[in-house]
Design an enzyme around this catalytic site. Structure first.
Site, short mmCIF file in Angstrom:
data_model
loop_
_atom_site.label_atom_id
_atom_site.label_comp_id
_atom_site.label_asym_id
_atom_site.label_seq_id
_atom_site.Cartn_x
_atom_site.Cartn_y
_atom_site.Cartn_z
N LYS A 275 -6.28 -0.46 6.93
CA LYS A 275 -6.49 -1.32 5.76
C LYS A 275 -7.96 -1.75 5.69
O LYS A 275 -8.63 -1.81 6.71
CB LYS A 275 -5.62 -2.58 5.88
CG LYS A 275 -4.15 -2.36 5.59
CD LYS A 275 -3.40 -3.68 5.72
CE LYS A 275 -1.90 -3.49 5.52
NZ LYS A 275 -1.54 -2.99 4.18
N ARG A 349 8.97 0.74 5.91
CA ARG A 349 10.14 1.57 5.61
C ARG A 349 10.49 2.47 6.80
O ARG A 349 11.65 2.83 6.98
CB ARG A 349 9.88 2.38 4.33
CG ARG A 349 8.69 3.28 4.40
CD ARG A 349 8.18 3.72 3.03
NE ARG A 349 7.33 2.72 2.40
CZ ARG A 349 6.75 2.87 1.21
NH1 ARG A 349 6.94 3.95 0.51
NH2 ARG A 349 5.98 1.91 0.73
N1 BES Z 1 2.82 -4.96 4.71
C1 BES Z 1 2.31 -4.10 3.70
C2 BES Z 1 2.65 -4.61 2.29
C3 BES Z 1 1.88 -5.78 1.78
C4 BES Z 1 0.60 -5.61 1.27
C5 BES Z 1 2.43 -7.03 1.76
C6 BES Z 1 -0.10 -6.69 0.77
C7 BES Z 1 1.73 -8.10 1.26
C8 BES Z 1 0.46 -7.94 0.77
C9 BES Z 1 2.92 -2.71 3.84
O1 BES Z 1 3.16 -2.31 5.14
C10 BES Z 1 1.93 -1.77 3.25
O2 BES Z 1 0.87 -1.64 3.79
N2 BES Z 1 2.30 -1.12 2.16
C11 BES Z 1 1.44 -0.23 1.47
C12 BES Z 1 2.25 0.93 1.00
C13 BES Z 1 1.42 2.05 0.44
C14 BES Z 1 0.64 2.71 1.55
C15 BES Z 1 2.35 3.04 -0.23
C16 BES Z 1 0.82 -0.99 0.30
O3 BES Z 1 1.52 -1.76 -0.35
O4 BES Z 1 -0.37 -0.79 0.05
MN MN Z 2 1.43 -1.36 6.01
#
Ligand code: BES
Ligand code: MN
Ligand code: ZN
Length: 492
Positions: A275, A349
């Protein structure tokens, strides 16, 4: 902080202050119990437009009376015919903020006397405890050295409301305590709140009552079960993953259990699909689904609900590492379905799918998972409702009902077949991401493939589990929603 029910007429001497609700029609909700000398002064404030009774408005008065000062917090309740649960909660939260600011050590609240449509005294008492406790909560790693100034709240009701008020008080306390645990776990930093720490918390809860039993699956157990998807996420972490199973038996042994599943990512850096740095600290909250399961299990036990409830917390970290899983890797899940990892940041997931497969052995009545699963949910719905998706209309409707009563909002999104196409992979049964479009839905589509054998609902709590910005912190949601659903089930 402790709460009690007090019946009218109020005994003298009172607590440090008296909280009085006032509708915009400028009728105190409790006119008959508002002292005459206060009514006189209030008329003056109202005539001079210093107070109009709007929801969220407050007025603090200190009046000399019999040689001492009496403190009053007057809180607006809005227009009487429009007042509802949500405006009532707003009144509660502004009123308690004023009590806190003034450092009063005790208060008597007359707000539960404010009749408004759709809600009864039991609900108003319960909400008083939930909202007050929510506002009073303060994060601390160690117990604070100085006790909080506010020590006691009495909630005033009429004599004939006493019994329902006691029930409301009991429910409110259990839910507020559960939320407090959930919020604290959410707020704890990732270096303290690890999967092992969550497992220890679950053990602590399990030790409070014989109706609770605990089983913690270690990585070796997951290996034996073939949880290749779950284990791929924890590969990049030095902290061992845990699958926590905390079970509560309050119903007959032949009653099918309600299974709650929580995402417990104690820190999500994204893995190899790292990230961006800005705001990454907030990914310590990626375990709020798991923390909700623990908060709910505690509250269910405290209330001794006549239900069987199984809480599963899937807990791991997601970090980059030389041994971490990589984009392009193909995993075999416990169900036998294979998954192509196109983005290691879609890890929630991956741990949840094996946990859903694991849930099958309990022959669940329903399975409800809660997860801070997608940033897309924030884009679609903001921080107001949690996203709801599921394969059973009855279960979804029951959850929407519970959301309405608890004021812990939900909005249902479609789980139509067309979206499943987005998960197609050339190298496995499915990919772990579905592209830019409809990210919350495709995440739920992914999970749905592991939930075909039972009635299942998924709550995406990415927008609702914590606040960002200046008031950064865990909210304790959706503990009130899930508790309402379980209370409704217990009463059915
Ligand atoms: N934990 C995150 C989702 C999230 C992001 C929650 C921002 C709260 C605030 C999750 O594990 C994630 O990183 N999801 C990705 C999925 C994508 C790679 C398809 C996302 O939402 O960017
Ligand atoms: Mn994630
Ligand atoms: Zn995550």
């Amino acid at each position: 902080m402790d709460y009690s029910i007090e019946t009218l007429p109020l005994n003298k001497p009172q607590n440090d202050c008296l909280i009085i609700g006032m509708f915009e029609e400028l009728e105190p909700a409790s006119a008959a119990h508002t002292p005459d000398h206060l009514m006189q002064i209030l008329k003056d404030d109202i005539d001079n437009k210093r107070f109009s009774g709007k929801s969220g408005e407050t007025l603090t008065l200190s009046l000399p009376q019999n040689g001492t000062l009496e403190n009053y917090v007057i809180a607006g309740l809005g227009k009487q015919e429009k007042a509802d649960g949500q405006s009532f909660r707003k009144t509660l939260s502004t009123a308690i903020k004023v009590v806190k600011e003034n450092k009063f050590s005790s208060a008597t609240s007359l707000l539960a006397l404010a009749e408004h449509s759709g809600n009864d005294c039991e609900w108003r008492v319960r909400q008083t405890v939930e909202v007050f406790s929510d506002q009073i909560y303060k994060y601390s790693l160690q117990p604070p050295e100085e006790p909080e100034p506010l020590q006691h709240i009495s909630i005033a009701v009429t004599v004939d409301q006493q019994d329902v008020a006691q029930k409301g008080l009991q429910m409110g306390m259990a839910i507020a305590n559960g939320m407090q645990r959930t919020k604290r776990l959410g707020d704890l930093p990732g270096n303290i709140c690890t999967p092992t720490y969550l497992a220890e918390q679950a053990i602590e809860i399990a030790e409070t009552h014989e109706q609770l039993s605990i089983n913690i699956l270690e990585e070796s157990d997951m290996e034996a079960l073939g949880m290749g998807s779950f284990l791929a996420v924890s590969r990049g972490s030095r902290q061992p993953a845990k699958l926590i199973n905390l079970s509560y038996q309050g119903g007959d042994s032949d009653q099918k259990p309600i299974v709650l599943v929580g995402k417990g990512l104690t820190f999500d850096a994204g893995g190899i699909s790292l990230k961006p740095g800005a705001g990454m600290d907030e990914m310590k909250y990626d375990m709020c689904g798991g923390a909700t399961v623990l908060g709910v299990m505690q509250a269910v036990t405290e209330l001794q609900l006549p239900l069987n409830v199984i809480g599963l917390v899937a807990s791991s970290e997601n970090l980059p590492d030389g041994d971490a899983n990589k984009p392009g890797d193909v995993l075999t899940s416990m169900s036998g379905l294979t998954i192509e990892v196109l983005n290691t940041d879609a890890e929630g997931r991956l741990i949840l799918c094996d946990t859903l497969t694991y849930a099958k052995q309990f022959d669940p009545d329903v399975v409800i998972d809660m997860a801070t699963l997608t940033g897309a949910c924030l884009v679609a719905l903001g921080r107001v409702p949690s996203g709801l998706l599921g394969n059973d209309d009855k279960l979804c409707d029951d959850l929407l009902d519970a959301a309405e009563t608890s004021c812990d909002k939900l909005w249902r999104l479609p789980l139509w077949e067309e979206y499943q196409e987005q998960l197609k992979s050339n190298f496995a049964d499915m990919a772990n991401i579905g592209g830019r479009d409809a990210g919350t839905i495709t995440a739920a589509c992914f999970l749905s493939r592991f939930a075909e054998d039972f009635d299942w609902a998924h709550l995406d709590i990415a927008g609702t589990a914590w606040r960002t910005g200046q008031n950064k912190g865990a909210t304790g949601r959706p503990v009130p929603l899930i508790m309402q659903y379980l209370l409704n089930r217990a009463n059915a």
